[in-house]
Structures are given as structure tokens and as C-alpha cells.
Design a protein around this motif. Structure first.
Motif, mmCIF file in Angstrom:
data_model
loop_
_atom_site.group_PDB
_atom_site.id
_atom_site.type_symbol
_atom_site.label_atom_id
_atom_site.label_comp_id
_atom_site.label_asym_id
_atom_site.label_seq_id
_atom_site.Cartn_x
_atom_site.Cartn_y
_atom_site.Cartn_z
ATOM 1 N N HIS A 13 0.834 -1.203 0.000
ATOM 2 C CA HIS A 13 0.000 0.000 0.000
ATOM 3 C C HIS A 13 0.870 1.256 0.000
ATOM 4 O O HIS A 13 0.577 2.223 -0.701
ATOM 5 N N VAL A 14 1.929 1.232 0.785
ATOM 6 C CA VAL A 14 2.842 2.370 0.844
ATOM 7 C C VAL A 14 3.544 2.543 -0.502
ATOM 8 O O VAL A 14 3.710 3.662 -0.988
ATOM 9 N N ARG A 75 -3.129 15.007 -1.488
ATOM 10 C CA ARG A 75 -4.289 14.184 -1.874
ATOM 11 C C ARG A 75 -3.888 12.898 -2.596
ATOM 12 O O ARG A 75 -4.697 11.989 -2.728
ATOM 13 N N THR A 76 -2.665 12.813 -3.098
ATOM 14 C CA THR A 76 -2.286 11.644 -3.888
ATOM 15 C C THR A 76 -2.247 10.362 -3.062
ATOM 16 O O THR A 76 -2.579 9.299 -3.558
ATOM 17 N N PHE A 77 -1.876 10.465 -1.776
ATOM 18 C CA PHE A 77 -1.815 9.257 -0.961
ATOM 19 C C PHE A 77 -3.191 8.651 -0.709
ATOM 20 O O PHE A 77 -3.402 7.475 -0.998
ATOM 21 N N PRO A 78 -4.167 9.408 -0.225
ATOM 22 C CA PRO A 78 -5.485 8.781 -0.060
ATOM 23 C C PRO A 78 -6.159 8.445 -1.394
ATOM 24 O O PRO A 78 -6.875 7.451 -1.498
ATOM 25 N N ALA A 79 -5.914 9.248 -2.414
ATOM 26 C CA ALA A 79 -6.545 8.976 -3.715
ATOM 27 C C ALA A 79 -6.023 7.674 -4.310
ATOM 28 O O ALA A 79 -6.803 6.839 -4.782
ATOM 29 N N GLY A 81 -4.558 5.299 -2.642
ATOM 30 C CA GLY A 81 -4.977 4.223 -1.749
ATOM 31 C C GLY A 81 -6.391 3.767 -2.059
ATOM 32 O O GLY A 81 -6.671 2.576 -2.135
ATOM 33 N N ALA A 82 -7.295 4.722 -2.266
ATOM 34 C CA ALA A 82 -8.684 4.383 -2.600
ATOM 35 C C ALA A 82 -8.774 3.712 -3.964
ATOM 36 O O ALA A 82 -9.545 2.765 -4.155
ATOM 37 N N LEU A 83 -7.990 4.179 -4.913
ATOM 38 C CA LEU A 83 -7.983 3.588 -6.252
ATOM 39 C C LEU A 83 -7.599 2.112 -6.200
ATOM 40 O O LEU A 83 -8.292 1.250 -6.733
ATOM 41 N N PHE A 84 -6.486 1.821 -5.542
ATOM 42 C CA PHE A 84 -6.031 0.439 -5.496
ATOM 43 C C PHE A 84 -6.887 -0.421 -4.581
ATOM 44 O O PHE A 84 -7.056 -1.613 -4.836
ATOM 45 N N LEU A 85 -7.444 0.166 -3.528
ATOM 46 C CA LEU A 85 -8.360 -0.592 -2.684
ATOM 47 C C LEU A 85 -9.600 -0.989 -3.483
ATOM 48 O O LEU A 85 -10.032 -2.141 -3.434
ATOM 49 N N GLY A 86 -10.140 -0.047 -4.240
ATOM 50 C CA GLY A 86 -11.289 -0.354 -5.094
ATOM 51 C C GLY A 86 -10.972 -1.431 -6.116
ATOM 52 O O GLY A 86 -11.776 -2.334 -6.357
ATOM 53 N N TYR A 87 -9.784 -1.347 -6.697
ATOM 54 C CA TYR A 87 -9.367 -2.360 -7.667
ATOM 55 C C TYR A 87 -9.266 -3.727 -7.004
ATOM 56 O O TYR A 87 -9.784 -4.720 -7.528
ATOM 57 N N GLU A 88 -8.594 -3.788 -5.858
ATOM 58 C CA GLU A 88 -8.391 -5.073 -5.196
ATOM 59 C C GLU A 88 -9.705 -5.681 -4.721
ATOM 60 O O GLU A 88 -9.930 -6.886 -4.868
#
Length: 100
Positions: A13-14, A75-79, A81-88
Motif C-alpha cells: 500500500h505504501v 491528496r495523492t496518498f489517499p486517492a 490508496g482508494a484507487l487500489f483498494l477499489g481495484y483489489e
């Protein structure tokens, strides 16, 4: 659906968030040019890429190309994170759906 909430923050994630930050560091100046050229074309004053660069560098300095970078980096870190969380999560749901 319990498997969705068992995800933990780990090195992947990091790394993904850092990858998004690196992307913005590289492309931010081009995005700034694009935005300026779009605004200038709406006003009927489009001068092209090189002339836009020279105008910004002469009148405002090179730092102007990075104006607004701080909020973008924040904003890039939460954005991302949300993008890849949604993908996974969607990938897991689809894999579970189609494997059944």
C-alpha cells in the motif's frame, strides 16, 4: 464480504501511494502547461507549448510551474490508496463470483 475488511496497511500500500506521488512529481509541470494552454485557448490567446513555457519562466519564474503541487501531493496518498483498494476489492469480488 468479511474478506474486504481484513485488508491491512502493508508495504504494498505504501509503495502504491509512493508510486502515485512519483508520478505527480514527474508530470505536474506538463499538467500545469496543459491547464495554461487550455485557458489561453479559451481566451483566444493560445501560443503553443514552447512560447507558453517561456512566458511562464520569464514572467512568473520556474516555481510557478509547481504552484499547487503541495495539495496535489497531499491528496495523492489517499486517492491512490482508494484507487487500489477499489481495484483489489472488485477483483476479489469478481474472482469469487466467477470461481463459484
Amino acid at each position: 464480504m468479511d474478506f474486504i475488511f481484513k485488508s491491512r496497511c502493508d508495504a504494498h500500500h505504501v509503495q502504491r501511494a509512493s508510486g502515485g506521488a512519483c508520478l505527480w512529481l514527474v508530470v505536474y509541470t506538463m499538467d500545469c502547461f496543459k491547464s495554461r494552454i487550455q485557458v489561453m485557448s479559451m481566451m483566444g490567446k493560445q501560443t503553443g507549448f514552447f512560447k507558453t513555457f517561456m512566458t511562464i519562466a520569464r514572467t512568473e519564474g520556474v516555481r510557478a510551474l509547481y504552484s499547487g503541487l503541495t495539495p496535489t501531493m497531499v491528496r495523492t496518498f489517499p486517492a491512490n490508496g482508494a484507487l487500489f483498494l477499489g481495484y483489489e476489492v472488485s477483483r476479489k469480488l469478481m474472482m469469487k463470483q466467477f470461481d463459484s
